[in-house]
Design a protein around this motif. Structure first.
Motif, PDB file in Angstrom:
ATOM      1  N   LYS A   7     -17.918  62.659 -40.452  1.00  0.00           N
ATOM      2  CA  LYS A   7     -17.681  63.301 -39.152  1.00  0.00           C
ATOM      3  C   LYS A   7     -18.831  64.218 -38.761  1.00  0.00           C
ATOM      4  O   LYS A   7     -19.492  64.795 -39.613  1.00  0.00           O
ATOM      5  N   PRO A   8     -19.041  64.371 -37.445  1.00  0.00           N
ATOM      6  CA  PRO A   8     -20.015  65.356 -36.979  1.00  0.00           C
ATOM      7  C   PRO A   8     -19.500  66.775 -37.240  1.00  0.00           C
ATOM      8  O   PRO A   8     -18.301  66.944 -37.433  1.00  0.00           O
ATOM      9  N   PRO A   9     -20.383  67.753 -37.211  1.00  0.00           N
ATOM     10  CA  PRO A   9     -21.808  67.664 -36.890  1.00  0.00           C
ATOM     11  C   PRO A   9     -22.585  67.057 -38.065  1.00  0.00           C
ATOM     12  O   PRO A   9     -22.278  67.309 -39.229  1.00  0.00           O
ATOM     13  N   PHE A  10     -23.603  66.265 -37.727  1.00  0.00           N
ATOM     14  CA  PHE A  10     -24.378  65.571 -38.736  1.00  0.00           C
ATOM     15  C   PHE A  10     -25.499  66.448 -39.275  1.00  0.00           C
ATOM     16  O   PHE A  10     -26.105  67.228 -38.552  1.00  0.00           O
ATOM     17  N   THR A  11     -25.764  66.274 -40.555  1.00  0.00           N
ATOM     18  CA  THR A  11     -26.954  66.803 -41.209  1.00  0.00           C
ATOM     19  C   THR A  11     -27.831  65.589 -41.509  1.00  0.00           C
ATOM     20  O   THR A  11     -27.391  64.438 -41.328  1.00  0.00           O
ATOM     21  N   SER A  81     -28.667  64.269 -33.931  1.00  0.00           N
ATOM     22  CA  SER A  81     -28.276  65.614 -33.513  1.00  0.00           C
ATOM     23  C   SER A  81     -26.857  65.820 -34.018  1.00  0.00           C
ATOM     24  O   SER A  81     -26.365  65.032 -34.819  1.00  0.00           O
ATOM     25  N   ASP A  82     -26.182  66.836 -33.530  1.00  0.00           N
ATOM     26  CA  ASP A  82     -24.827  67.117 -34.022  1.00  0.00           C
ATOM     27  C   ASP A  82     -23.888  65.920 -33.913  1.00  0.00           C
ATOM     28  O   ASP A  82     -23.122  65.642 -34.830  1.00  0.00           O
ATOM     29  N   THR A  83     -23.911  65.221 -32.771  1.00  0.00           N
ATOM     30  CA  THR A  83     -22.946  64.135 -32.528  1.00  0.00           C
ATOM     31  C   THR A  83     -23.599  62.803 -32.211  1.00  0.00           C
ATOM     32  O   THR A  83     -22.903  61.857 -31.849  1.00  0.00           O
ATOM     33  N   ARG A  84     -24.910  62.711 -32.335  1.00  0.00           N
ATOM     34  CA  ARG A  84     -25.626  61.478 -31.985  1.00  0.00           C
ATOM     35  C   ARG A  84     -26.548  61.057 -33.121  1.00  0.00           C
ATOM     36  O   ARG A  84     -27.116  61.887 -33.817  1.00  0.00           O
ATOM     37  N   ASP A 110     -23.155  57.559 -30.070  1.00  0.00           N
ATOM     38  CA  ASP A 110     -22.465  58.819 -29.781  1.00  0.00           C
ATOM     39  C   ASP A 110     -21.117  58.786 -30.500  1.00  0.00           C
ATOM     40  O   ASP A 110     -20.396  57.781 -30.405  1.00  0.00           O
TER      41      ASP A 110
END
Length: 140
Positions: A7-11, A81-84, A110
């Motif tokens: 799950k986001p947010p992604f690292t 990014s956080d969600t992409r 997304d």
């Protein structure tokens, strides 16, 4: 037992894991399994086709893998990014006449808060290759 959904947010680590999970799922060539990674109303652009929802995704993938035989895919994280997440990919396959192809492309993804893909945009180009020029021989 299926792997947990990332799950986001992604690292960087989780984005790479998400890309690898997508690569592994698509290489199963199982439309039912692959479709579960997308929201029920997921919105796709794949080349010149526009696809909406899991039922259309499943139908599209069945058609794709009937046409693209012995399909094998590799994806690479481009950025996130956080969600992409954006990926570059290439895959090889042959058609019913035995002509081998390598397909190159980029995807933009997304995700919703639960880690399911809400939107997928894919731009893809196909190049004829000789069977001897395959990169992914024996990967399946």
């Amino acid at each position: 037992m299926p792997a947990p959904i990332i799950k986001p947010p992604f690292t960087e680590e989780t984005a790479r894991a998400k890309v690898k999970a997508a690569e592994d799922a698509w290489n199963t060539r199982d439309p039912d399994r692959v479709a579960l990674a997308y929201t029920p109303d997921s919105d796709w652009r794949n080349r010149d086709r526009f696809i909406r929802g899991r039922d259309e995704i499943r139908a599209f993938l069945r058609e794709k893998w009937a046409r693209e035989q012995d399909y094998y895919l590799q994806k690479e994280l481009f950025c996130f990014s956080d969600t992409r997440i954006a990926v570059c990919f290439q895959y090889e396959w042959h058609d019913a006449d035995g002509q081998w192809w390598r397909s190159y492309g980029n995807e933009n993804w997304d995700f919703d808060a639960e880690g399911l893909m809400e939107r997928r945009q894919a731009s893809i180009n196909d190049v004829k290759i000789a069977e001897a020029d395959r990169k992914f021989r024996g990967k399946r």
